[in-house]
Design an enzyme around this catalytic site. Structure first.
Site, mmCIF file in Angstrom:
data_model
loop_
_atom_site.group_PDB
_atom_site.id
_atom_site.type_symbol
_atom_site.label_atom_id
_atom_site.label_comp_id
_atom_site.label_asym_id
_atom_site.label_seq_id
_atom_site.Cartn_x
_atom_site.Cartn_y
_atom_site.Cartn_z
ATOM 1 N N GLN A 170 -17.904 25.378 7.352
ATOM 2 C CA GLN A 170 -19.102 25.241 6.523
ATOM 3 C C GLN A 170 -19.526 26.563 5.893
ATOM 4 O OE1 GLN A 170 -22.019 23.405 9.074
ATOM 5 N NE2 GLN A 170 -21.468 21.334 8.413
ATOM 6 N N SER B 175 -20.409 24.133 -1.645
ATOM 7 C CA SER B 175 -21.755 23.857 -1.140
ATOM 8 C C SER B 175 -22.739 24.940 -1.538
ATOM 9 C CB SER B 175 -21.723 23.714 0.385
ATOM 10 O OG SER B 175 -21.063 22.527 0.766
ATOM 11 N N ASP C 220 -17.628 27.480 2.603
ATOM 12 C CA ASP C 220 -17.583 26.447 1.565
ATOM 13 C C ASP C 220 -18.275 26.906 0.280
ATOM 14 O OD1 ASP C 220 -17.619 24.160 0.048
ATOM 15 O OD2 ASP C 220 -18.450 22.874 1.608
ATOM 16 N N TYR D 150 -17.418 13.832 0.077
ATOM 17 C CA TYR D 150 -17.626 13.513 -1.328
ATOM 18 C C TYR D 150 -17.674 12.003 -1.518
ATOM 19 C CZ TYR D 150 -16.226 18.334 -2.206
ATOM 20 O OH TYR D 150 -16.141 19.698 -2.209
ATOM 21 N N ARG E 68 -14.081 20.101 4.521
ATOM 22 C CA ARG E 68 -15.476 20.003 4.938
ATOM 23 C C ARG E 68 -15.545 19.618 6.407
ATOM 24 N NH1 ARG E 68 -19.454 18.413 -0.105
ATOM 25 N NH2 ARG E 68 -19.278 20.491 -1.011
#
Length: 382
Positions: free
Chosen positions: A135, A141, A138, A238, A130
């Site tokens: 991004q 996400s 991902d 996280y 992350r």
């Protein structure tokens, strides 16, 4: 491996999986990189994508054996059965959500070992670090965003009352009270969706930095004030496991708050470990009959005592829902976002001179599970 790279897209075979790892949009973009894309017939059926749509975008259509023949890259939503990959190119990439910690025959670590034995380079997209430049790659996400949205819709559908306050000639209907536990990507989307539906929303998280995010969405933050939580983000964005003192204080806070709620959405996950228990049977017993809990952590054992994945459980008059694959209930959008994540990954590392993607060390070391006939990822070797 000389010549044009071949990218194979297989039909998903896992039970309940409706997504597909490419779309006509990403097929066009992958072919523009200089690769050939082959899609298994019927791969997009559940996501409302026809073979003809893939063909019009530039893909060839065929059987699993035909599309994998000589492929240097195999894309998947979930890791494909190694038995389907017997005719791919030596050292081919398998790019998918590989769930290396999963339990069950033919999945998890046993599947990773099979990829290694076959000489494949398995790349677990859920291990994507992350960091800012990753991004757009991902998958967790993008899929969690949809899961948070769907969780609220399913909870609203199961709940026997309206979400917004309604003023009618026959009287006023009070707004539902919705409590979101865990304010990551899924939790933030759950808050936003519940607010759009007109509920009174509150939320909690072990990370103190999420207070501002909760308030920015018009919800009320519910936090333990007398015991330190996590300042800022946990590892990789996280949450991490908390002290016993914090867990006890949080349980007391939740117990006093949850009894007043109509809808509860739980989202807490710790990668590679069973989901933390957030709600006990005793706490469920304090809730009003007809209340609904949606447990987004059901695939990893659940945040709620009594959750059974893919079953509606009723305890003390409270309905508990948990799906084994929530994003698969929005197959078209989930596929579109997942496919873009995979394309963004390939394009970011595509070397035009070599005509293939070449991973850098930071991301390669994070997501590569197998190479050269061995399991090489540190998270699997500890």
């Amino acid at each position: 491996m000389a010549g044009e790279r071949k990218v194979a897209v297989l039909k998903e075979r896992a039970k309940g999986e409706t997504r597909v790892s490419a779309t006509p949009e990403t097929v066009k973009k992958i072919t523009a990189l200089g690769a050939a894309v082959a899609v298994e017939s019927g791969a997009g059926d559940h996501a409302s994508i026809s073979d003809e749509a893939f063909r019009s975008a530039g893909a060839t259509i065929g059987s699993a054996e035909e599309v994998t023949a000589g492929a240097q890259i195999v894309l998947g939503v979930q890791g494909p059965d190694p038995a389907l990959l017997g005719n791919v190119a030596p050292g081919a990439w398998v790019v998918a959500g590989l769930d290396p910690f999963g339990k069950g025959e033919g999945v998890g670590r046993s599947r990773v070992d099979a990829y290694a034995a076959a000489g494949l380079e398995a790349l677990a997209m859920e291990f994507m670090p992350r960091i800012t430049r990753a991004q757009s790659m991902d998958i967790l996400s993008s899929q969690s965003n949809l899961a948070g949205y769907k969780a609220v819709l399913m909870a609203a559908n199961t709940y026997g009352k309206a979400f917004p306050m309604m003023m009618t000639a026959a009287g006023t209907v009070s707004a539902a009270k919705c409590f979101v536990m865990g304010v990551g990507v899924a939790g933030l989307q759950a808050i936003a969706t519940a607010r759009r539906l007109g509920a009174q929303v509150s939320a909690t998280d072990v990370r103190s930095a999420t207070k501002e995010q909760i308030m920015s969405l018009g919800a009320k933050p519910i936090f333990v004030e007398n015991v330190a939580g996590i300042e800022g983000e946990g590892s990789g964005g996280y949450a991490t496991e908390m002290s016993e003192e914090y867990q006890k204080a949080q349980a007391e806070l939740v117990s006093s708050h949850i009894a007043k709620q109509d809808i509860v959405i739980t989202t807490a996950l710790i990668p590679g470990r069973p989901a933390p228990r957030l709600i006990t049977d005793a706490q469920i017993a304090t809730m009003k009959p007809g209340s609904v809990i949606f447990d987004l952590a059901a695939p990893q054992g659940g945040n709620v005592e009594g959750t059974v994945a893919d079953e509606l459980v009723v305890k003390h008059g409270v309905k508990i829902i948990g799906l084994s694959n929530t994003p698969a209930h929005l197959p078209t959008d989930a596929s579109a976002l997942f496919a873009r994540n995979l394309f963004n990954f390939l394009s970011a590392f595509w070397d035009k001179e070599a005509g293939e993607p070449i991973l850098d060390e930071e991301i390669g070391n994070a997501i590569r599970l197998t190479k050269g006939g061995k399991v090489v990822n540190e998270r699997l070797l500890g």
